[in-house]
Write an enzyme that holds these catalytic residues in place. Structure first.
Site, PDB file in Angstrom:
ATOM      1  N   ARG A 180      -9.156  -8.900   2.924  1.00  0.00           N
ATOM      2  CA  ARG A 180      -8.157  -8.253   3.786  1.00  0.00           C
ATOM      3  C   ARG A 180      -8.419  -6.748   3.857  1.00  0.00           C
ATOM      4  O   ARG A 180      -8.418  -6.153   4.933  1.00  0.00           O
ATOM      5  CB  ARG A 180      -6.761  -8.525   3.214  1.00  0.00           C
ATOM      6  CG  ARG A 180      -5.584  -7.923   3.988  1.00  0.00           C
ATOM      7  CD  ARG A 180      -4.300  -8.207   3.207  1.00  0.00           C
ATOM      8  NE  ARG A 180      -3.084  -7.941   3.969  1.00  0.00           N
ATOM      9  CZ  ARG A 180      -2.391  -6.812   3.917  1.00  0.00           C
ATOM     10  NH1 ARG A 180      -2.809  -5.828   3.132  1.00  0.00           N
ATOM     11  NH2 ARG A 180      -1.275  -6.664   4.620  1.00  0.00           N
ATOM     12  N   HIS A 189      -0.249  -3.524  11.011  1.00  0.00           N
ATOM     13  CA  HIS A 189       0.872  -4.317  11.566  1.00  0.00           C
ATOM     14  C   HIS A 189       1.112  -4.008  13.044  1.00  0.00           C
ATOM     15  O   HIS A 189       2.241  -3.854  13.483  1.00  0.00           O
ATOM     16  CB  HIS A 189       2.148  -4.131  10.728  1.00  0.00           C
ATOM     17  CG  HIS A 189       1.955  -4.597   9.317  1.00  0.00           C
ATOM     18  ND1 HIS A 189       1.875  -5.934   8.985  1.00  0.00           N
ATOM     19  CD2 HIS A 189       1.773  -3.916   8.162  1.00  0.00           C
ATOM     20  CE1 HIS A 189       1.661  -6.046   7.687  1.00  0.00           C
ATOM     21  NE2 HIS A 189       1.593  -4.838   7.168  1.00  0.00           N
ATOM     22  N   GLN A 234       0.367 -12.079   9.759  1.00  0.00           N
ATOM     23  CA  GLN A 234       0.979 -10.888   9.154  1.00  0.00           C
ATOM     24  C   GLN A 234       0.354  -9.556   9.573  1.00  0.00           C
ATOM     25  O   GLN A 234       1.063  -8.571   9.780  1.00  0.00           O
ATOM     26  CB  GLN A 234       0.937 -11.028   7.615  1.00  0.00           C
ATOM     27  CG  GLN A 234       1.844 -10.072   6.892  1.00  0.00           C
ATOM     28  CD  GLN A 234       1.222  -9.537   5.615  1.00  0.00           C
ATOM     29  OE1 GLN A 234       0.108  -9.039   5.622  1.00  0.00           O
ATOM     30  NE2 GLN A 234       1.949  -9.666   4.526  1.00  0.00           N
ATOM     31  N   SER A 265       4.249  -6.324   2.916  1.00  0.00           N
ATOM     32  CA  SER A 265       2.890  -6.299   3.458  1.00  0.00           C
ATOM     33  C   SER A 265       1.891  -6.867   2.445  1.00  0.00           C
ATOM     34  O   SER A 265       1.932  -8.055   2.133  1.00  0.00           O
ATOM     35  CB  SER A 265       2.538  -4.863   3.873  1.00  0.00           C
ATOM     36  OG  SER A 265       1.323  -4.823   4.580  1.00  0.00           O
ATOM     37  N   LEU A 266       1.020  -6.039   1.893  1.00  0.00           N
ATOM     38  CA  LEU A 266       0.073  -6.481   0.860  1.00  0.00           C
ATOM     39  C   LEU A 266       0.788  -7.217  -0.273  1.00  0.00           C
ATOM     40  O   LEU A 266       0.272  -8.188  -0.845  1.00  0.00           O
ATOM     41  CB  LEU A 266      -0.662  -5.247   0.304  1.00  0.00           C
ATOM     42  CG  LEU A 266      -1.363  -5.402  -1.046  1.00  0.00           C
ATOM     43  CD1 LEU A 266      -2.587  -6.278  -0.916  1.00  0.00           C
ATOM     44  CD2 LEU A 266      -1.725  -4.047  -1.618  1.00  0.00           C
ATOM     45  N   GLN A 301       0.827  -1.202   0.000  1.00  0.00           N
ATOM     46  CA  GLN A 301       0.000   0.000   0.000  1.00  0.00           C
ATOM     47  C   GLN A 301       0.862   1.254   0.000  1.00  0.00           C
ATOM     48  O   GLN A 301       1.877   1.317   0.678  1.00  0.00           O
ATOM     49  CB  GLN A 301      -0.902  -0.028   1.237  1.00  0.00           C
ATOM     50  CG  GLN A 301      -2.183   0.744   1.051  1.00  0.00           C
ATOM     51  CD  GLN A 301      -3.274   0.296   2.014  1.00  0.00           C
ATOM     52  OE1 GLN A 301      -3.327  -0.853   2.406  1.00  0.00           O
ATOM     53  NE2 GLN A 301      -4.148   1.209   2.386  1.00  0.00           N
TER      54      GLN A 301
END
Length: 292
Positions: free
Chosen positions: A113, A195, A244, A88-89, A9
């Protein structure tokens, strides 16, 4: 060895994916398929939407995923990863790239998500802040000493960390970072404290969706955010992916481990050029560029 890396992102931009759509019939097929899977015309927003339109989490995450994955698909025989990782993503894009997940399953997970994260942000206000110029251990200590929920969330490169948590705790931690000599400690324009423990409601929802999804044997290792190490066991990949959302993105550690395991060339697949810049800051002996 060649490592393919996939952005997360923040890499979105207005007009993303349009050139890909116009020059590749295969890309066109995948974009049309994505519109059907998602139940709305995401290509219209990607190609013609404003920066504000693209900032909505429910749009941003699938848009970045689509740009990355479809670009990788159009590379054909040229696409031969020895290892993959995603920020991440971007980990979901990496899992399609190494064939752990098929396109449809991964896109559905990414959309779930995004909705789960958006919902978690609405349940309780939270935020993130970038901290520049401090050692990891000092950032971790300041977070530990600050009342409330605030943790190190993204280890992007040496001297560049992102902290995440409750709004007041993050603001207070920023003051603590400055007192310790941080060059900068500033709140980021994000929807919430990703996170961090603030994403627990989203983690639970996504974990249920991940459990119901088939994960295949990958064609090469993925270096996951949670462990920063090579993983090839589908069951282990699932477990790490479930963890995650509330765990830190260990990007610095990931790149160092990939280099230690033989990576000499890093190719960033997707919108933007953020990751190749981070790779060069982590290890300037390797080559890092973007694929277009």
């Amino acid at each position: 060895m060649t490592a393919y890396i996939f952005p997360g992102q923040g890499a979105q931009f207005s007009g993303m994916g349009l050139e890909l759509y116009e020059k590749s019939s295969l890309a066109k097929e995948y974009f049309h398929e994505a519109n059907k899977i998602l139940g709305f015309d995401i290509t219209e927003i990607m190609f013609k939407g404003s920066a504000e339109d693209l900032k909505q989490t429910r749009v941003t995450q699938p848009a970045i995923f689509l740009h990355s994955v479809i670009l990788a698909k159009t590379l054909g025989e040229q696409f031969k990863p020895d290892m993959v990782a995603g920020h991440s993503l971007g980990e979901f894009s990496a899992l399609v790239a190494n064939k752990t997940l098929d396109f449809t399953s991964a896109l559905k997970l990414v959309f779930q998500r995004a909705l789960a994260m958006q919902n978690a942000c609405e349940l309780q206000p939270s935020t993130m802040a970038a901290v520049l110029g401090l050692e990891d251990s000092i950032v971790e200590q300041v977070c530990a000493d600050t009342p409330g929920v605030v943790v190190a969330a993204n280890y992007n490169c040496p001297g560049q960390l992102v902290i995440s948590g409750e709004v007041d705790a993050v603001s207070q931690a920023c003051e603590g970072m400055k007192a310790k000599g941080a060059k900068r400690a500033l709140i980021l324009p994000v929807g919430g404290g990703f996170h961090s423990p603030m994403m627990e409601p989203a983690r639970e929802k996504l974990a249920n969706a991940i459990k119901e999804t088939t994960f295949h044997q990958p064609i090469c290792p993925i270096y996951q955010n949670v462990t920063a190490s090579a993983v090839v066991d589908p069951k282990e990949i699932k477990e790490n992916l479930m963890a995650q959302l509330t765990a830190p993105v260990k990007w610095t550690q990931t790149i160092k481990q990939m280099v230690a395991d033989g990576a000499t060339e890093f190719l960033e697949v997707g919108p933007g050029k953020v990751l190749q810049g981070l790779v060069k800051k982590i290890d300037n002996t390797v080559s890092a560029e973007s694929v277009s």
